[in-house]
Design a protein around this motif. Structure first.
Motif, mmCIF file in Angstrom:
data_model
loop_
_atom_site.group_PDB
_atom_site.id
_atom_site.type_symbol
_atom_site.label_atom_id
_atom_site.label_comp_id
_atom_site.label_asym_id
_atom_site.label_seq_id
_atom_site.Cartn_x
_atom_site.Cartn_y
_atom_site.Cartn_z
ATOM 1 N N THR A 55 0.837 -1.198 0.000
ATOM 2 C CA THR A 55 0.000 0.000 0.000
ATOM 3 C C THR A 55 0.872 1.249 0.000
ATOM 4 O OG1 THR A 55 -1.760 1.213 1.149
ATOM 5 C CG2 THR A 55 -0.186 0.037 2.529
ATOM 6 N N GLU A 56 0.344 2.309 -0.590
ATOM 7 C CA GLU A 56 1.002 3.610 -0.548
ATOM 8 C C GLU A 56 0.465 4.455 0.615
ATOM 9 O OE1 GLU A 56 3.573 5.063 -2.197
ATOM 10 O OE2 GLU A 56 3.906 3.112 -3.097
ATOM 11 N N GLU A 57 -0.620 3.994 1.221
ATOM 12 C CA GLU A 57 -1.217 4.713 2.352
ATOM 13 C C GLU A 57 -0.225 4.795 3.512
ATOM 14 O OE1 GLU A 57 -4.440 6.056 2.541
ATOM 15 O OE2 GLU A 57 -4.453 5.622 0.389
ATOM 16 N N GLU A 58 -0.295 5.885 4.261
ATOM 17 C CA GLU A 58 0.544 6.007 5.448
ATOM 18 C C GLU A 58 0.093 5.002 6.500
ATOM 19 O OE1 GLU A 58 0.406 10.061 6.801
ATOM 20 O OE2 GLU A 58 1.830 10.706 5.272
ATOM 21 N N VAL A 59 1.064 4.453 7.217
ATOM 22 C CA VAL A 59 0.793 3.476 8.263
ATOM 23 C C VAL A 59 1.404 3.999 9.560
ATOM 24 C CG1 VAL A 59 1.172 1.109 9.030
ATOM 25 C CG2 VAL A 59 0.821 1.580 6.600
ATOM 26 N N ALA A 60 0.594 4.135 10.592
ATOM 27 C CA ALA A 60 1.073 4.624 11.884
ATOM 28 C C ALA A 60 1.806 3.495 12.601
ATOM 29 C CB ALA A 60 -0.088 5.119 12.732
ATOM 30 N N ILE A 61 3.075 3.754 12.928
ATOM 31 C CA ILE A 61 3.895 2.763 13.624
ATOM 32 C C ILE A 61 4.598 3.391 14.814
ATOM 33 C CG2 ILE A 61 4.321 1.277 11.612
ATOM 34 C CD1 ILE A 61 7.129 2.647 11.420
ATOM 35 N N LEU A 62 4.953 2.540 15.750
ATOM 36 C CA LEU A 62 5.763 2.948 16.888
ATOM 37 C C LEU A 62 6.969 2.021 16.929
ATOM 38 C CD1 LEU A 62 5.861 4.809 19.447
ATOM 39 C CD2 LEU A 62 4.957 2.830 20.701
ATOM 40 N N ASN A 63 8.163 2.581 16.798
ATOM 41 C CA ASN A 63 9.387 1.792 16.923
ATOM 42 C C ASN A 63 9.737 1.695 18.397
ATOM 43 O OD1 ASN A 63 9.636 1.498 14.181
ATOM 44 N ND2 ASN A 63 11.529 2.667 14.003
ATOM 45 N N VAL A 64 10.016 0.468 18.853
ATOM 46 C CA VAL A 64 10.417 0.235 20.240
ATOM 47 C C VAL A 64 11.607 -0.711 20.271
ATOM 48 C CG1 VAL A 64 8.129 0.651 21.243
ATOM 49 C CG2 VAL A 64 8.780 -1.674 20.553
ATOM 50 N N LYS A 65 12.395 -0.596 21.325
ATOM 51 C CA LYS A 65 13.544 -1.478 21.504
ATOM 52 C C LYS A 65 13.067 -2.781 22.135
ATOM 53 C CE LYS A 65 18.294 -1.633 22.816
ATOM 54 N NZ LYS A 65 19.461 -0.856 23.163
ATOM 55 N N ILE A 66 13.706 -3.876 21.723
ATOM 56 C CA ILE A 66 13.355 -5.190 22.249
ATOM 57 C C ILE A 66 14.628 -5.943 22.632
ATOM 58 C CG2 ILE A 66 11.222 -5.398 20.919
ATOM 59 C CD1 ILE A 66 12.869 -7.224 18.967
ATOM 60 N N ARG A 67 14.453 -7.034 23.338
ATOM 61 C CA ARG A 67 15.571 -7.930 23.595
ATOM 62 C C ARG A 67 15.815 -8.725 22.321
ATOM 63 N NH1 ARG A 67 12.325 -7.631 27.725
ATOM 64 N NH2 ARG A 67 13.153 -6.985 29.738
ATOM 65 N N ALA A 68 17.047 -8.835 21.897
ATOM 66 C CA ALA A 68 17.364 -9.510 20.635
ATOM 67 C C ALA A 68 16.823 -10.932 20.600
ATOM 68 C CB ALA A 68 18.870 -9.502 20.407
ATOM 69 N N GLU A 69 16.832 -11.614 21.737
ATOM 70 C CA GLU A 69 16.362 -12.997 21.765
ATOM 71 C C GLU A 69 14.842 -13.117 21.567
ATOM 72 O OE1 GLU A 69 16.960 -11.664 26.090
ATOM 73 O OE2 GLU A 69 18.108 -11.526 24.248
ATOM 74 N N GLU A 70 14.117 -12.023 21.679
ATOM 75 C CA GLU A 70 12.661 -12.044 21.469
ATOM 76 C C GLU A 70 12.274 -11.649 20.044
ATOM 77 O OE1 GLU A 70 11.256 -9.352 24.448
ATOM 78 O OE2 GLU A 70 11.324 -10.873 26.013
ATOM 79 N N ASN A 71 13.246 -11.283 19.225
ATOM 80 C CA ASN A 71 12.971 -10.747 17.899
ATOM 81 C C ASN A 71 12.137 -11.693 17.046
ATOM 82 O OD1 ASN A 71 13.080 -9.680 15.259
ATOM 83 N ND2 ASN A 71 14.974 -8.624 15.727
ATOM 84 N N SER A 72 12.562 -12.922 16.903
ATOM 85 C CA SER A 72 11.833 -13.833 16.003
ATOM 86 C C SER A 72 10.439 -14.137 16.523
ATOM 87 C CB SER A 72 12.628 -15.118 15.759
ATOM 88 O OG SER A 72 12.871 -15.788 16.971
ATOM 89 N N LEU A 73 10.274 -14.240 17.815
ATOM 90 C CA LEU A 73 8.949 -14.467 18.390
ATOM 91 C C LEU A 73 8.022 -13.288 18.107
ATOM 92 C CD1 LEU A 73 6.999 -16.079 20.253
ATOM 93 C CD2 LEU A 73 7.983 -14.785 22.144
ATOM 94 N N LEU A 74 8.512 -12.075 18.372
ATOM 95 C CA LEU A 74 7.694 -10.880 18.151
ATOM 96 C C LEU A 74 7.392 -10.669 16.683
ATOM 97 C CD1 LEU A 74 9.345 -8.428 20.692
ATOM 98 C CD2 LEU A 74 7.054 -9.424 20.826
#
Length: 130
Positions: A55-74
C-alpha cells in the motif's frame, strides 16, 4: 490505538513530551528519557511500501527497543514489522492499527526499561548512573 491516545499515554506514564526533530517529517515524534536522553520510542507514519506492505497509504507505527532474543517471536505476531530506519535486531515497528492496545503498551514499557539509565557500582561506596 490512535496517535492522540498514545501521545497522552506516554506523557502520563513516563512524564515525557514528544520531540519533533525532523523538519521534513513534522509528525514523526521521538520519546527520550529525561536523564540519559536515550530514545525509547519513535512514532512515525511512513508509506506502507516502505514497511514492505502492498500500500502507498501512510501506516502509523511505533518503533520500540526489544531484547534480541525475542525478535523472532515478536516478528511472528501480526502487526509487528522489522524496524523502520532502526537496527532490525534490537528494534521493531509496531502497527498502531493492528496490535491490541495492551500488547503495544507492554512492548513500550519494555522498551522504556531497556533504554533507561543503568545503575553501576564503581566502588563499594559510590554509585553512578550511565
Amino acid at each position: 490505538m490512535h496517535r492522540a491516545e498514545l501521545l497522552e499515554e506516554i506523557a502520563g506514564r513516563y512524564g515525557v513530551a514528544a520531540e519533533y526533530p525532523w523538519r521534513r517529517y513534522p509528525q514523526y515524534a521521538v520519546f527520550r528519557h529525561a536523564g540519559n536522553r536515550k530514545w525509547f520510542a519513535v512514532l512515525m507514519n511512513p508509506p506502507g511500501r516502505k514497511l514492505g506492505l502492498a500500500t502507498e497509504e501512510e501506516v502509523a507505527i511505533l518503533n520500540v527497543k526489544i531484547r534480541a532474543e525475542e525478535n523472532s517471536l515478536l516478528r511472528g505476531m501480526d502487526g509487528v514489522l522489522p524496524a523502520y530506519h532502526m537496527n532490525k535486531e534490537h528494534w521493531v515497528s509496531l502497527r498502531l492499527d493492528v496490535l491490541p492496545d495492551a500488547t503495544l503498551l507492554d512492548l513500550l514499557a519494555d522498551s522504556y526499561d531497556l533504554t533507561r539509565a543503568k545503575m553501576r557500582r564503581v566502588s563499594p561506596r559510590t554509585t553512578f548512573y550511565d
